[in-house]
Design a protein around this motif. Structure first.
Motif, PDB file in Angstrom:
ATOM      1  N   LEU A   1       6.795  20.785  -4.949  1.00 55.88           N
ATOM      2  CA  LEU A   1       8.032  21.598  -4.675  1.00 55.88           C
ATOM      3  C   LEU A   1       8.384  22.546  -5.508  1.00 55.88           C
ATOM      4  O   LEU A   1       9.290  23.621  -5.293  1.00 55.88           O
ATOM      5  CB  LEU A   1       9.308  20.008  -4.912  1.00 55.88           C
ATOM      6  N   ARG A   2       7.759  22.346  -7.083  1.00 58.79           N
ATOM      7  CA  ARG A   2       8.400  23.474  -8.116  1.00 58.79           C
ATOM      8  C   ARG A   2       7.587  24.711  -7.716  1.00 58.79           C
ATOM      9  O   ARG A   2       7.901  25.728  -7.803  1.00 58.79           O
ATOM     10  CB  ARG A   2       8.035  22.948  -9.317  1.00 58.79           C
ATOM     11  N   VAL A   3       6.290  24.476  -7.211  1.00 53.76           N
ATOM     12  CA  VAL A   3       5.348  25.600  -6.882  1.00 53.76           C
ATOM     13  C   VAL A   3       5.952  26.200  -5.774  1.00 53.76           C
ATOM     14  O   VAL A   3       5.985  27.852  -5.649  1.00 53.76           O
ATOM     15  CB  VAL A   3       3.859  25.330  -6.628  1.00 53.76           C
ATOM     16  N   ALA A   4       6.285  25.696  -4.611  1.00 55.65           N
ATOM     17  CA  ALA A   4       7.109  26.194  -3.599  1.00 55.65           C
ATOM     18  C   ALA A   4       8.183  26.911  -3.800  1.00 55.65           C
ATOM     19  O   ALA A   4       8.580  27.973  -3.269  1.00 55.65           O
ATOM     20  CB  ALA A   4       7.161  25.125  -2.600  1.00 55.65           C
ATOM     21  N   ALA A   5       9.007  26.447  -4.833  1.00 59.43           N
ATOM     22  CA  ALA A   5      10.056  27.230  -5.192  1.00 59.43           C
ATOM     23  C   ALA A   5      10.097  28.674  -5.778  1.00 59.43           C
ATOM     24  O   ALA A   5      10.694  29.364  -5.621  1.00 59.43           O
ATOM     25  CB  ALA A   5      11.223  26.384  -5.822  1.00 59.43           C
ATOM     26  N   SER A   6       8.803  28.582  -6.611  1.00 58.81           N
ATOM     27  CA  SER A   6       8.415  29.890  -7.198  1.00 58.81           C
ATOM     28  C   SER A   6       7.709  31.046  -6.480  1.00 58.81           C
ATOM     29  O   SER A   6       7.447  32.008  -7.002  1.00 58.81           O
ATOM     30  CB  SER A   6       7.644  29.330  -8.474  1.00 58.81           C
ATOM     31  N   GLY A   7       7.442  30.601  -5.309  1.00 53.93           N
ATOM     32  CA  GLY A   7       6.695  31.584  -4.207  1.00 53.93           C
ATOM     33  C   GLY A   7       5.435  31.863  -4.652  1.00 53.93           C
ATOM     34  O   GLY A   7       4.933  33.118  -4.696  1.00 53.93           O
ATOM     35  N   ARG A   8       4.499  30.831  -5.186  1.00 53.12           N
ATOM     36  CA  ARG A   8       3.106  31.023  -5.217  1.00 53.12           C
ATOM     37  C   ARG A   8       2.245  30.410  -4.197  1.00 53.12           C
ATOM     38  O   ARG A   8       1.932  29.358  -4.239  1.00 53.12           O
ATOM     39  CB  ARG A   8       2.648  30.566  -6.689  1.00 53.12           C
ATOM     40  N   PRO A   9       1.946  31.093  -3.274  1.00 56.33           N
ATOM     41  CA  PRO A   9       1.297  30.559  -1.978  1.00 56.33           C
ATOM     42  C   PRO A   9      -0.341  30.107  -2.338  1.00 56.33           C
ATOM     43  O   PRO A   9      -0.402  28.957  -1.864  1.00 56.33           O
ATOM     44  CB  PRO A   9       0.897  31.583  -1.084  1.00 56.33           C
ATOM     45  N   ARG A  10      -0.798  30.487  -3.023  1.00 57.34           N
ATOM     46  CA  ARG A  10      -2.308  29.858  -3.525  1.00 57.34           C
ATOM     47  C   ARG A  10      -2.095  28.520  -4.085  1.00 57.34           C
ATOM     48  O   ARG A  10      -2.793  27.730  -3.790  1.00 57.34           O
ATOM     49  CB  ARG A  10      -2.931  30.743  -4.043  1.00 57.34           C
TER      50      ARG A  10
ATOM     51  N   GLN B   1       0.918  -1.143  -0.025  1.00 54.93           N
ATOM     52  CA  GLN B   1       0.001  -0.173   0.021  1.00 54.93           C
ATOM     53  C   GLN B   1       0.793   1.218  -0.112  1.00 54.93           C
ATOM     54  O   GLN B   1       0.576   2.284  -0.641  1.00 54.93           O
ATOM     55  CB  GLN B   1      -0.923  -0.056   1.209  1.00 54.93           C
ATOM     56  N   LEU B   2       1.863   1.193   0.851  1.00 48.92           N
ATOM     57  CA  LEU B   2       2.860   2.424   0.877  1.00 48.92           C
ATOM     58  C   LEU B   2       3.497   2.574  -0.450  1.00 48.92           C
ATOM     59  O   LEU B   2       3.639   3.836  -0.862  1.00 48.92           O
ATOM     60  CB  LEU B   2       4.146   2.196   1.888  1.00 48.92           C
ATOM     61  N   ARG B   3       3.914   1.576  -1.351  1.00 53.14           N
ATOM     62  CA  ARG B   3       4.410   1.777  -2.461  1.00 53.14           C
ATOM     63  C   ARG B   3       3.208   2.318  -3.618  1.00 53.14           C
ATOM     64  O   ARG B   3       3.826   3.194  -4.523  1.00 53.14           O
ATOM     65  CB  ARG B   3       5.038   0.415  -2.966  1.00 53.14           C
ATOM     66  N   GLN B   4       2.068   1.801  -3.513  1.00 51.58           N
ATOM     67  CA  GLN B   4       1.218   2.414  -4.364  1.00 51.58           C
ATOM     68  C   GLN B   4       0.847   3.844  -4.112  1.00 51.58           C
ATOM     69  O   GLN B   4       0.694   4.693  -4.891  1.00 51.58           O
ATOM     70  CB  GLN B   4      -0.116   1.503  -4.286  1.00 51.58           C
ATOM     71  N   ARG B   5       0.726   4.271  -2.750  1.00 56.84           N
ATOM     72  CA  ARG B   5       0.504   5.520  -2.413  1.00 56.84           C
ATOM     73  C   ARG B   5       1.724   6.499  -2.907  1.00 56.84           C
ATOM     74  O   ARG B   5       1.478   7.415  -3.516  1.00 56.84           O
ATOM     75  CB  ARG B   5       0.446   5.755  -0.860  1.00 56.84           C
ATOM     76  N   THR B   6       2.767   5.905  -2.757  1.00 55.36           N
ATOM     77  CA  THR B   6       3.999   6.718  -2.933  1.00 55.36           C
ATOM     78  C   THR B   6       4.144   7.105  -4.539  1.00 55.36           C
ATOM     79  O   THR B   6       4.442   8.146  -5.145  1.00 55.36           O
ATOM     80  CB  THR B   6       5.197   6.266  -2.657  1.00 55.36           C
ATOM     81  N   ALA B   7       3.702   5.799  -5.275  1.00 53.47           N
ATOM     82  CA  ALA B   7       3.642   6.143  -6.635  1.00 53.47           C
ATOM     83  C   ALA B   7       2.584   7.005  -7.215  1.00 53.47           C
ATOM     84  O   ALA B   7       2.967   7.851  -8.248  1.00 53.47           O
ATOM     85  CB  ALA B   7       3.688   4.864  -7.505  1.00 53.47           C
ATOM     86  N   ALA B   8       1.645   7.221  -6.547  1.00 50.71           N
ATOM     87  CA  ALA B   8       0.516   8.169  -6.890  1.00 50.71           C
ATOM     88  C   ALA B   8       0.762   9.330  -6.497  1.00 50.71           C
ATOM     89  O   ALA B   8       0.307  10.411  -7.234  1.00 50.71           O
ATOM     90  CB  ALA B   8      -0.854   7.463  -6.383  1.00 50.71           C
ATOM     91  N   ALA B   9       1.522   9.580  -5.442  1.00 51.96           N
ATOM     92  CA  ALA B   9       1.701  10.976  -4.754  1.00 51.96           C
ATOM     93  C   ALA B   9       2.928  11.468  -5.154  1.00 51.96           C
ATOM     94  O   ALA B   9       3.081  12.835  -5.373  1.00 51.96           O
ATOM     95  CB  ALA B   9       1.797  10.727  -3.233  1.00 51.96           C
ATOM     96  N   LEU B  10       3.836  10.695  -5.901  1.00 57.45           N
ATOM     97  CA  LEU B  10       5.177  11.292  -6.272  1.00 57.45           C
ATOM     98  C   LEU B  10       4.717  12.619  -7.458  1.00 57.45           C
ATOM     99  O   LEU B  10       5.612  13.652  -7.198  1.00 57.45           O
ATOM    100  CB  LEU B  10       6.041  10.492  -6.995  1.00 57.45           C
ATOM    101  N   PRO B  11       4.094  12.513  -8.372  1.00 54.95           N
ATOM    102  CA  PRO B  11       4.096  13.593  -9.426  1.00 54.95           C
ATOM    103  C   PRO B  11       3.673  14.812  -8.531  1.00 54.95           C
ATOM    104  O   PRO B  11       3.993  15.895  -9.035  1.00 54.95           O
ATOM    105  CB  PRO B  11       2.996  13.086 -10.262  1.00 54.95           C
TER     106      PRO B  11
END
Length: 480
Positions: A57-66, A41-51
């Motif tokens: 991480l990309r949005v957080a680095a660009s500084g867009r809070p909403r 189950q952890l592997r399945q959730r990880t695979a689904a959540a990774l994208p």
């Protein structure tokens, strides 16, 4: 303690142990399967959540809070009921949601394989997965946590059920084992009742047993029947031996009374001081004759008792022709004046008791020596042995006065002797006894030349399969 009770107690003790051992094996398999399911189950959730984690991480680095808040919501939604922790490349936490260890607790290296993490009295299965940026550089790490308590609760539930089954199996197994053992032991109880009902003083009672289709019980019954049969045989042999001993004493005391009284009279005569030397010599000769008669009587009684007590296992293969030659040679040596002719094959073997067959020959020859002599003439005896069908035919002819036809059967009785016979009256009785023990026949007829008597003995050459029955046909020659 009854056998069924023993089996029930052993079963009641053994069944829970077997249940617990089987439960331990089952518990291990269930625990392994539950952990494997949790890791899957952890592997399945990880695979689904990774994208979603990479986008966050990309949005957080660009500084867009909403957009960052929206992406965090999507990430936690994909993770469902597991804890989520997303850290940036510099180690700062971007998302911390759900059940998981304290964020200040250092985590092992993220290798993409589930590990167990323990902290603050709790434990989790954790899977760390590096998150790569678009340029291939590591942008952060995604951790998913599943509480180990869920698996532990299920394992504890299975353990409790195993213990419950073991507790229930003990009395139930013992009861079922008792009922089954009681039913299985019924043939043994019937056999016990049949055996206990036997009367040792009643030889007619026998152990009756019907086959039960239980091999052990039927084998035991056959063994008991064999033992009881041997006991009856031994008891019968003991009774025969005691009766033979009593008959020996009675016969000896009865038959020895007359010669002993005669010897006492002769001894009194010898004690007379004025006895004539000729009369003294006559009395001494009379004493010697009586002594020889007493000795012969005791010897004959002993031989008759031996014949009544001999058993089938004493029978072997005997060369009758060799016994005939030996008996005739002894007669020629003792009575050189007697004319004894013999005709026999080189060998003629048959099943028999060698001492008994030798008694037959010795007594027939002794009888012919006494009764086969004419007035002032030595005895003339013809002994012949030959094979006649499946029998050995032995004939002893003499030239004496013969035996009247009406007395030819009676002369085989005990203590039957003529008025002038020096014998004990047991010689022909011994012959008849031994011939009967060897399943043969004996009779007195007229010889071919018409003068004297012929004793004809027929003995089977083939081994008798019912030797024991044959020996038991008549065993009272001394008693009767």
């Amino acid at each position: 303690m009854r056998l069924a009770t023993r089996i029930a107690l052993v079963t009641a003790a053994l069944v829970p142990v077997l249940v617990l051992l089987s439960g331990l094996l089952l518990l291990g398999l269930v625990s392994r399967d539950l952990h494997a399911g949790q890791d899957g189950q952890l592997r399945q959730r990880t695979a689904a959540a990774l994208p979603d984690a990479r986008t966050l991480l990309r949005v957080a680095a660009s500084g867009r809070p909403r957009q960052e808040a929206s992406q965090q919501h999507r990430l936690t939604s994909v993770a469902l009921d597991v804890g989520v922790r997303l850290t940036a490349a510099d180690g700062s936490s971007v998302v911390v949601e759900g059940s998981q260890p304290d964020p200040t607790l250092p985590l092992p290296a993220a290798t993409g394989n589930p590990v167990t993490v323990r902290a603050g009295g709790g434990s989790w299965r954790a899977l760390g997965q590096p998150v790569a940026a678009a340029d291939g550089q590591r942008a952060g790490t995604l951790w998913l946590f599943s509480p180990a308590s869920a698996v532990q609760d299920e394992v504890a539930s299975v353990r409790g059920r195993i213990l419950l089954v073991a507790l229930i199996a003990a009395p139930v197994g013992g009861l079922l084992a008792f009922l089954i053992a009681e039913r299985a032991a019924r043939p043994l109880r019937r056999l016990q009742r049949s055996t206990s009902g036997l009367d040792p003083d009643d030889p007619a009672t026998r152990l009756e047993h019907r086959p039960t289709r239980v091999a052990e019980v039927d084998d035991l019954a056959r063994t008991l029947q064999s033992v009881l049969s041997r006991y009856d045989e031994q008891a019968a042999r003991t009774g025969e031996a005691l009766e033979t001993a009593r008959a020996f004493a009675a016969s000896a005391s009865h038959e020895l009374r007359t010669p002993l009284m005669s010897m006492r009279t002769n001894l009194d005569v010898l004690a007379h001081p004025g006895l004539d030397p000729g009369e003294r010599a006559e009395v001494l000769a009379d004493l010697q004759t009586e002594h020889a008669r007493m000795l012969g009587l005791l010897t004959a009684l002993r031989s008759l008792a031996q014949g009544d007590l001999v058993q089938a296992d004493a029978f072997t293969r005997v060369d009758l022709a060799e016994l005939v030659e030996s008996a005739v040679a002894d007669v020629r040596r003792r009575e050189p004046r007697a004319a004894v002719a013999v005709s026999s094959p080189p060998s003629l073997r048959l099943p028999g008791w060698e001492p008994g067959l030798r008694m037959v020959l010795d007594n027939l020859l002794a009888n012919a020596l006494v009764h086969g002599a004419g007035a002032g003439q030595p005895a003339r005896i013809a002994v012949a042995l030959r094979r006649h069908g499946g029998q050995a035919l032995l004939t002893v002819d003499d030239t004496g006065p013969g035996v009247p036809p009406e007395q030819r059967q009676a002369v085989f009785g005990r203590f039957r002797r003529g008025p002038d016979s020096p014998g004990s009256g047991l010689g022909l009785t011994l012959v008849a006894q031994q011939v009967a023990l060897h399943a043969g026949t004996v009779r007195i007829t007229d010889p071919p030349h018409g003068l004297g008597a012929r004793v004809e003995v027929r003995l089977p050459l083939a081994p008798d399969r019912s030797a024991t029955t044959t020996l038991a046909l008549r065993r009272d020659w001394l008693v009767g």
